[in-house]
Design a protein around this motif. Structure first.
Motif, PDB file in Angstrom:
ATOM      1  N   ALA A  65       0.852  -1.323  -0.166  1.00 29.53           N
ATOM      2  CA  ALA A  65       0.108   0.012   0.011  1.00 29.53           C
ATOM      3  C   ALA A  65       0.728   1.210   0.122  1.00 29.53           C
ATOM      4  CB  ALA A  65      -0.854  -0.036   1.193  1.00 29.53           C
ATOM      5  N   TYR A  66       0.177   2.242  -0.611  1.00 29.90           N
ATOM      6  CA  TYR A  66       1.249   3.444  -0.631  1.00 29.90           C
ATOM      7  C   TYR A  66      -0.186   4.493  -0.695  1.00 29.90           C
ATOM      8  CZ  TYR A  66       3.626   7.545  -1.595  1.00 29.90           C
ATOM      9  OH  TYR A  66       3.950   8.922  -1.773  1.00 29.90           O
ATOM     10  N   MET A  67       0.191   5.741   0.179  1.00 25.68           N
ATOM     11  CA  MET A  67      -0.989   6.744  -0.061  1.00 25.68           C
ATOM     12  C   MET A  67      -0.185   8.005   0.461  1.00 25.68           C
ATOM     13  SD  MET A  67      -4.791   7.646   1.317  1.00 25.68           S
ATOM     14  CE  MET A  67      -5.382   6.373   0.623  1.00 25.68           C
ATOM     15  N   SER A  68       0.038   9.001  -0.182  1.00 31.19           N
ATOM     16  CA  SER A  68       0.758  10.268   0.061  1.00 31.19           C
ATOM     17  C   SER A  68       0.148  10.960   1.289  1.00 31.19           C
ATOM     18  CB  SER A  68       1.113  11.286  -1.011  1.00 31.19           C
ATOM     19  OG  SER A  68      -0.135  11.714  -1.514  1.00 31.19           O
ATOM     20  N   LYS A  69       0.420  11.749   2.213  1.00 31.33           N
ATOM     21  CA  LYS A  69       0.040  12.349   2.935  1.00 31.33           C
ATOM     22  C   LYS A  69      -0.800  13.404   2.445  1.00 31.33           C
ATOM     23  CE  LYS A  69       3.500  12.235   6.727  1.00 31.33           C
ATOM     24  NZ  LYS A  69       4.511  12.879   7.528  1.00 31.33           N
ATOM     25  N   TRP A 106      -2.738  12.849  -0.281  1.00 33.41           N
ATOM     26  CA  TRP A 106      -4.156  12.525  -0.373  1.00 33.41           C
ATOM     27  C   TRP A 106      -4.918  12.057   0.695  1.00 33.41           C
ATOM     28  CZ3 TRP A 106      -6.991  12.169  -4.528  1.00 33.41           C
ATOM     29  CH2 TRP A 106      -6.329  12.434  -5.792  1.00 33.41           C
ATOM     30  N   ARG A 107      -4.016  11.658   1.878  1.00 36.89           N
ATOM     31  CA  ARG A 107      -4.714  11.400   3.234  1.00 36.89           C
ATOM     32  C   ARG A 107      -5.677  12.500   3.491  1.00 36.89           C
ATOM     33  NH1 ARG A 107       0.044   8.658   6.389  1.00 36.89           N
ATOM     34  NH2 ARG A 107       0.848   8.130   4.405  1.00 36.89           N
ATOM     35  N   TRP A 108      -4.969  13.662   3.722  1.00 35.50           N
ATOM     36  CA  TRP A 108      -5.758  14.830   4.029  1.00 35.50           C
ATOM     37  C   TRP A 108      -6.886  15.295   3.344  1.00 35.50           C
ATOM     38  CZ3 TRP A 108      -5.757  16.218   8.813  1.00 35.50           C
ATOM     39  CH2 TRP A 108      -4.650  15.880   9.639  1.00 35.50           C
ATOM     40  N   LEU A 131      -8.734  13.147   1.474  1.00 32.44           N
ATOM     41  CA  LEU A 131      -9.680  12.414   1.674  1.00 32.44           C
ATOM     42  C   LEU A 131     -10.712  12.452   3.104  1.00 32.44           C
ATOM     43  CD1 LEU A 131      -8.408   9.071   0.199  1.00 32.44           C
ATOM     44  CD2 LEU A 131     -10.061  10.431  -0.604  1.00 32.44           C
ATOM     45  N   VAL A 132      -9.538  12.988   4.045  1.00 34.55           N
ATOM     46  CA  VAL A 132     -10.482  13.269   5.263  1.00 34.55           C
ATOM     47  C   VAL A 132     -11.055  14.511   5.222  1.00 34.55           C
ATOM     48  CG1 VAL A 132      -9.660  14.085   7.727  1.00 34.55           C
ATOM     49  CG2 VAL A 132      -8.591  12.154   6.728  1.00 34.55           C
TER      50      VAL A 132
END
Length: 71
Positions: free
Chosen positions: A16-20, A22-24, A26-27
């Protein structure tokens, strides 16, 4: 298989990989979706119906969209 800095290998073998960023993103999208869904819950929708009503109709505009809440 795939190796390098871009992928994280968990103990169960899942890559798995998700950049910070993208995480922010999506949040933030989920938080906005929740705020919009809360407007539907104020009109009497359950939470699952409220989240779907946001996708189908957007924000409530009076009583015309109440059938979206199942009754």
């Amino acid at each position: 298989m795939l190796s390098g800095k871009r992928f994280l290998r968990r103990a169960d073998g899942y890559l798995a990989y998700m950049s910070k960023g993208w995480r922010w993103f999506l949040v933030a999208v989920f938080a906005l979706w929740t705020v919009l869904a809360l407007q539907w819950t104020d009109l009497g929708c359950d939470y699952p119906e409220a989240y779907l009503a946001v996708l189908r109709f957007g924000t409530p505009e009076g009583l015309e969209f109440l059938p979206a809440c199942g009754g």
